[in-house]
Design a protein around this motif. Structure first.
Motif, PDB file in Angstrom:
ATOM      1  N   HIS A   9       0.838  -1.202   0.000  1.00 40.86           N
ATOM      2  CA  HIS A   9       0.000   0.000   0.000  1.00 40.86           C
ATOM      3  C   HIS A   9       0.869   1.246   0.000  1.00 40.86           C
ATOM      4  O   HIS A   9       1.818   1.350   0.784  1.00 40.86           O
ATOM      5  CB  HIS A   9      -0.930   0.008   1.219  1.00 40.86           C
ATOM      6  CG  HIS A   9      -1.952  -1.082   1.191  1.00 40.86           C
ATOM      7  ND1 HIS A   9      -1.730  -2.312   1.778  1.00 40.86           N
ATOM      8  CD2 HIS A   9      -3.181  -1.140   0.630  1.00 40.86           C
ATOM      9  CE1 HIS A   9      -2.803  -3.081   1.591  1.00 40.86           C
ATOM     10  NE2 HIS A   9      -3.682  -2.391   0.893  1.00 40.86           N
ATOM     11  N   PRO A  11       0.437   5.294   0.418  1.00 37.25           N
ATOM     12  CA  PRO A  11      -0.447   6.428   0.691  1.00 37.25           C
ATOM     13  C   PRO A  11      -0.126   7.603  -0.232  1.00 37.25           C
ATOM     14  O   PRO A  11       1.044   7.915  -0.479  1.00 37.25           O
ATOM     15  CB  PRO A  11      -0.131   6.776   2.155  1.00 37.25           C
ATOM     16  CG  PRO A  11       0.685   5.640   2.685  1.00 37.25           C
ATOM     17  CD  PRO A  11       1.377   5.032   1.522  1.00 37.25           C
ATOM     18  N   ASN A  47      -5.848  10.239  -0.829  1.00 34.03           N
ATOM     19  CA  ASN A  47      -6.562  11.128   0.096  1.00 34.03           C
ATOM     20  C   ASN A  47      -6.487  12.549  -0.447  1.00 34.03           C
ATOM     21  O   ASN A  47      -5.421  13.019  -0.838  1.00 34.03           O
ATOM     22  CB  ASN A  47      -5.896  11.100   1.480  1.00 34.03           C
ATOM     23  CG  ASN A  47      -5.755   9.700   2.040  1.00 34.03           C
ATOM     24  OD1 ASN A  47      -6.633   9.201   2.703  1.00 34.03           O
ATOM     25  ND2 ASN A  47      -4.613   9.055   1.763  1.00 34.03           N
ATOM     26  N   ALA A  77       5.050   7.907   1.931  1.00 36.73           N
ATOM     27  CA  ALA A  77       3.887   8.513   1.279  1.00 36.73           C
ATOM     28  C   ALA A  77       4.319   9.421   0.131  1.00 36.73           C
ATOM     29  O   ALA A  77       5.432   9.945   0.101  1.00 36.73           O
ATOM     30  CB  ALA A  77       3.068   9.304   2.294  1.00 36.73           C
TER      31      ALA A  77
END
Length: 341
Positions: A9, A11, A47, A77
């Motif tokens: 994953h 971000p 996001n 990230a």
């Protein structure tokens, strides 16, 4: 181990400024949406954040549901800072003076939260915001051609480059105007997933996967892709995914669902080279990565790249690269700046 357990994953925090240029957001994020659909090894977790929960975008459309700027960013990230326009469509009132405080909030947040290990990406005028935060000093960078002088002024020790689609320097990735943000995000997806995934996304979006403007040559991974012929793309996808496989015109014709004769004709017409020359180009691209990025001996480089012998490998290499593999490895190790294609 199942697929979900193996998934990595990443971000992604996209910073939405006031008067956001909508294509700066939609283009790169569509690339990530497709990346999440087209492979199962990496998931980009997007996001949308900013100093205001709602903004008026460049086309006069309101954007809502924007989260607050987080106080802490997870390791690894990506922070993507979108650009903005002076006058959104249909908005006659100049909101820039009122928006200045929101922009200052973004700058302060960037200065406070960006640390080593966070990859910082800018689209178009987003570079000006990170420059104000002092995050481009000592880095190579670029922005929209109309704002290059502003970037020079805001980041006096940065090496500002013009005529570039995008520039990557360590953990700073800056792009030129608007659609160059798509090019940069495709390059990021290629690195985090694979060239094949990025090429598939580019074709789905009907864009041509390009290299950064400062690269002296088109990457072999991308060469011959400026067409929309599905049969050729099927063959190219297969070769790109596994260059070392035993590809022949006949085997690739089966992949492309056409005859060997027709595939040869299509390659010469649309790609500008023969099928075998294309296969060897992909194998040399893989070999170059092994030469620059590892210390395995040249015999094993040749074998892993799909060549039947070291002699065949050197002959194919010399047709593309003026420097021998050994000299390239030595030069790469010596200057520490050579970037893998």
């Amino acid at each position: 181990m199942n697929g979900s357990a193996a998934m990595r994953h990443i971000p992604v925090f996209l910073v939405v400024p006031p008067r956001a240029l909508l294509l700066d957001i939609a283009g790169p994020m569509e690339v990530l949406r497709r990346a999440n659909m087209d492979q199962a090894n990496v998931r980009f977790l997007v996001n949308y954040v900013g100093p205001s929960p709602e903004v008026m975008a460049s086309v006069g459309l309101g954007i809502a549901g924007i989260g607050p700027l987080p106080e802490h960013l997870p390791d690894g990230a990506f922070v993507v800072v979108a650009g903005a326009v002076d006058e959104p469509l249909g908005i006659r009132q100049d909101t820039r003076p009122a928006d200045a405080a929101l922009e200052s909030e973004i700058v302060a947040w960037l200065r406070r939260t960006i640390r080593p290990g966070i990859r910082l990406v800018t689209i178009c005028s987003g570079a000006l915001l990170i420059a104000r935060a002092g995050l481009l000093e000592g880095h190579e960078c670029t922005t929209h051609h109309s704002m290059l002088a502003d970037l020079v002024r805001l980041a006096p020790t940065a090496r500002v480059r013009d005529n570039r689609l995008f520039v990557e320097d360590r953990e700073r990735m800056t792009s030129a105007g608007v659609t160059a943000g798509i090019d940069l995000m495709l390059a990021i997806v290629a690195r985090e997933t694979s060239h094949a995934v990025a090429l598939s996304i580019a074709r789905n979006l009907v864009v041509y996967l390009r290299r950064a403007g400062g690269d002296p040559q088109l990457s072999p991974w991308l060469e011959g892709r400026n067409h929309i012929h599905p049969a050729i793309h099927r063959a190219q996808d297969a070769v790109t995914a596994e260059p070392s496989a035993d590809w022949s015109v006949t085997s690739l014709a089966n992949v492309a669902v056409t005859s060997p004769r027709n595939l040869s004709r299509l390659f010469n017409e649309h790609v500008g080279m023969s099928v075998i020359d294309y296969v060897n180009g992909m194998r040399i691209a893989l070999a170059r990565e092994l030469v620059v990025g590892s210390q395995i001996d040249m015999e094993h480089v040749a074998e892993r790249s799909g060549f039947a012998s070291i002699r065949q490998f050197r002959r194919a290499w010399s047709r593309i690269h003026p420097m021998t593999p050994s000299r390239l490895r030595a030069a790469s190790t010596g200057d520490g700046e050579m970037r893998k294609l």
